[in-house]
Scaffold this active site. Structure first.
Site, PDB file in Angstrom:
ATOM      1  N   ASP A 176       0.797  -1.174   0.091  1.00 58.10           N
ATOM      2  CA  ASP A 176      -0.085  -0.022   0.043  1.00 58.10           C
ATOM      3  C   ASP A 176       1.002   1.204  -0.186  1.00 58.10           C
ATOM      4  OD1 ASP A 176      -2.377   1.807   0.562  1.00 58.10           O
ATOM      5  OD2 ASP A 176      -1.611   1.758   2.493  1.00 58.10           O
ATOM      6  N   LEU A 177       0.154   2.373  -0.269  1.00 61.83           N
ATOM      7  CA  LEU A 177       1.159   3.666  -0.374  1.00 61.83           C
ATOM      8  C   LEU A 177       1.054   4.561   0.762  1.00 61.83           C
ATOM      9  CD1 LEU A 177       3.190   5.599  -1.850  1.00 61.83           C
ATOM     10  CD2 LEU A 177       1.128   6.813  -3.030  1.00 61.83           C
ATOM     11  N   ASP A 178      -0.194   5.060   0.884  1.00 68.01           N
ATOM     12  CA  ASP A 178      -0.378   6.075   1.992  1.00 68.01           C
ATOM     13  C   ASP A 178      -0.090   5.649   3.530  1.00 68.01           C
ATOM     14  OD1 ASP A 178      -1.138   8.068   0.000  1.00 68.01           O
ATOM     15  OD2 ASP A 178      -3.125   7.028  -0.234  1.00 68.01           O
ATOM     16  N   THR A 209       1.767  10.124   3.887  1.00 70.04           N
ATOM     17  CA  THR A 209       0.481  10.849   3.361  1.00 70.04           C
ATOM     18  C   THR A 209      -0.965  10.738   4.052  1.00 70.04           C
ATOM     19  OG1 THR A 209       0.467   9.173   1.690  1.00 70.04           O
ATOM     20  CG2 THR A 209       1.103  11.383   0.900  1.00 70.04           C
ATOM     21  N   LYS A 266      -8.990   5.079   6.537  1.00 65.69           N
ATOM     22  CA  LYS A 266      -7.730   4.804   5.803  1.00 65.69           C
ATOM     23  C   LYS A 266      -7.843   3.631   5.002  1.00 65.69           C
ATOM     24  CE  LYS A 266      -4.117   6.134   9.385  1.00 65.69           C
ATOM     25  NZ  LYS A 266      -3.397   5.599  10.424  1.00 65.69           N
ATOM     26  N   SER A 294      -2.791   0.920  -4.461  1.00 68.37           N
ATOM     27  CA  SER A 294      -3.550   2.012  -3.658  1.00 68.37           C
ATOM     28  C   SER A 294      -4.748   2.375  -3.871  1.00 68.37           C
ATOM     29  CB  SER A 294      -2.390   3.275  -3.849  1.00 68.37           C
ATOM     30  OG  SER A 294      -2.953   4.199  -3.432  1.00 68.37           O
ATOM     31  N   ALA A 295      -5.384   2.624  -2.910  1.00 67.36           N
ATOM     32  CA  ALA A 295      -6.693   3.370  -3.270  1.00 67.36           C
ATOM     33  C   ALA A 295      -6.717   4.518  -3.644  1.00 67.36           C
ATOM     34  CB  ALA A 295      -7.474   3.073  -1.939  1.00 67.36           C
ATOM     35  N   LYS A 335     -10.781  -0.924  -1.501  1.00 65.82           N
ATOM     36  CA  LYS A 335     -10.678  -1.893  -0.271  1.00 65.82           C
ATOM     37  C   LYS A 335     -11.957  -1.648   0.621  1.00 65.82           C
ATOM     38  CE  LYS A 335      -5.760  -0.666  -0.946  1.00 65.82           C
ATOM     39  NZ  LYS A 335      -4.422   0.086  -0.431  1.00 65.82           N
ATOM     40  N   GLU A 339      -0.123  -3.237   4.384  1.00 63.85           N
ATOM     41  CA  GLU A 339      -0.871  -2.493   4.735  1.00 63.85           C
ATOM     42  C   GLU A 339      -0.839  -1.919   6.055  1.00 63.85           C
ATOM     43  OE1 GLU A 339      -3.559  -0.729   3.839  1.00 63.85           O
ATOM     44  OE2 GLU A 339      -3.793  -1.292   1.648  1.00 63.85           O
ATOM     45  N   ASP A 340      -1.297  -0.199   6.287  1.00 65.61           N
ATOM     46  CA  ASP A 340      -1.795   0.250   7.365  1.00 65.61           C
ATOM     47  C   ASP A 340      -3.084   0.457   7.603  1.00 65.61           C
ATOM     48  OD1 ASP A 340      -2.116   2.120   5.383  1.00 65.61           O
ATOM     49  OD2 ASP A 340      -1.786   3.991   6.987  1.00 65.61           O
TER      50      ASP A 340
HETATM   51  C1  BG6 Z   1      -6.238   5.983   0.415  1.00 64.13           C
HETATM   52  C2  BG6 Z   1      -5.989   6.551   1.617  1.00 64.13           C
HETATM   53  O1  BG6 Z   1      -4.828   5.308   0.073  1.00 64.13           O
HETATM   54  O2  BG6 Z   1      -6.567   6.569  -0.679  1.00 64.13           O
HETATM   55  C3  BG6 Z   1      -7.193   7.416   1.882  1.00 64.13           C
HETATM   56  O3  BG6 Z   1      -5.600   5.715   2.888  1.00 64.13           O
HETATM   57  C4  BG6 Z   1      -7.811   8.201   0.956  1.00 64.13           C
HETATM   58  O4  BG6 Z   1      -7.217   8.217   3.034  1.00 64.13           O
HETATM   59  C5  BG6 Z   1      -7.856   7.341  -0.431  1.00 64.13           C
HETATM   60  O5  BG6 Z   1      -8.859   8.709   1.043  1.00 64.13           O
HETATM   61  C6  BG6 Z   1      -8.083   8.109  -1.814  1.00 64.13           C
HETATM   62  O6  BG6 Z   1      -7.011   8.777  -2.195  1.00 64.13           O
HETATM   63  P1  BG6 Z   1      -7.293  10.065  -3.409  1.00 64.13           P
HETATM   64  O7  BG6 Z   1      -5.945  10.751  -3.262  1.00 64.13           O
HETATM   65  O8  BG6 Z   1      -7.921   9.259  -4.534  1.00 64.13           O
HETATM   66  O9  BG6 Z   1      -8.294  11.189  -2.815  1.00 64.13           O
HETATM   67 MG    MG Z   2      -2.546   3.235   3.662  1.00 64.64          MG
END
Ligand code: BG6
Ligand code: MG
Length: 215
Positions: A9-11, A17, A45, A114-115, A145, A169-170
């Site tokens: 996962d990224l964020d 982030t 998250k 990543s989401a 997710k 993942e976090d």
């Molecule tokens: C996820 C984060 O990776 O991406 C969430 O954990 C975030 O907090 C989601 O809302 C969507 O991100 P974005 O950049 O598409 O608005």
């Molecule tokens: Mg994350």
């Protein structure tokens, strides 16, 4: 089962982030007269942009039109983009580069799941875009997710069967997505929060290559 790929996962896993997402959502919520705490954010998250907005509105018993949803999502993303504008390779979490190098050296593939729709931008800013064998993000999937779609897409893109993949993942939703994809889930954060992960480490730096190949 030998490990053939690790899908990150990224964020909140590779960089901080997660905190910028929190700040941007909090600014939006507060502007609507809605309180939004770090505890609330924990539920969000890993949840995509629309899902997050709807969660915030629902918890405040507010309903808006689809048009207003779009406007609010744009507003949140604008704030998020301002917050990440200054990001650089210095924002990559310690421990990521040596872990990636060890994986690469042993022929284990590296994927991203990543989401976020901003994932491609963030990995470029972090200077790690070319280190991924495949990047799956919110622009490429329909279901967010905890649905396993983004992890399954990453495995497919890497050409590795899910049973040979580890996901890192976090987020609670992310750990569920990994488990539902039939992969081994490693959590980054608190064991009391990430209850369904196989193992939980306080940071990506604490996660060593030897721990991954032992699974
Ligand atoms: C996820 C984060 O990776 O991406 C969430 O954990 C975030 O907090 C989601 O809302 C969507 O991100 P974005 O950049 O598409 O608005
Ligand atoms: Mg994350």
């Amino acid at each position: 089962m030998p490990v053939k790929a690790v899908i990150f996962d990224l964020d909140g896993v590779l960089t901080d982030t997660a905190h910028y997402h929190f700040q941007a959502w909090q600014a939006l919520a507060n502007g609507l007269g809605i309180a939004f705490t770090e505890h609330d954010n924990e539920q969000l998250k890993g949840v995509d942009r629309l899902g997050s907005l709807r969660w915030i509105l629902q918890h405040a018993n507010q309903q808006v039109s689809a048009e207003e949803e779009n406007r609010l999502m744009q507003q949140k993303n604008q704030r998020y983009l301002e917050l990440i504008a200054h990001m650089s390779p210095a924002d990559l979490f310690a421990g990521v580069q040596p872990l990636f190098a060890a994986l690469r050296q042993s022929g284990i593939k590296i994927g991203l799941a990543s989401a976020s729709k901003n994932a491609a931008l963030v990995v470029v800013r972090l200077g790690i875009a070319d280190q991924f064998d495949y990047i799956a993000d919110a622009n490429k999937v329909v279901n967010s997710k905890p649905d396993p779609e983004v992890f399954l897409l990453a495995a497919k893109g890497l050409g590795v069967a899910p049973g040979h993949c580890i996901g890192v993942e976090d987020a609670v939703a992310g750990v569920e997505a990994i488990n539902r994809a039939g992969m081994q889930a490693i959590g980054i954060g608190e064991p009391s929060v990430l209850k369904n992960a196989l193992k939980v480490y306080p940071s990506v730096q604490a996660l060593k290559f030897a721990d991954l190949v032992k699974l």
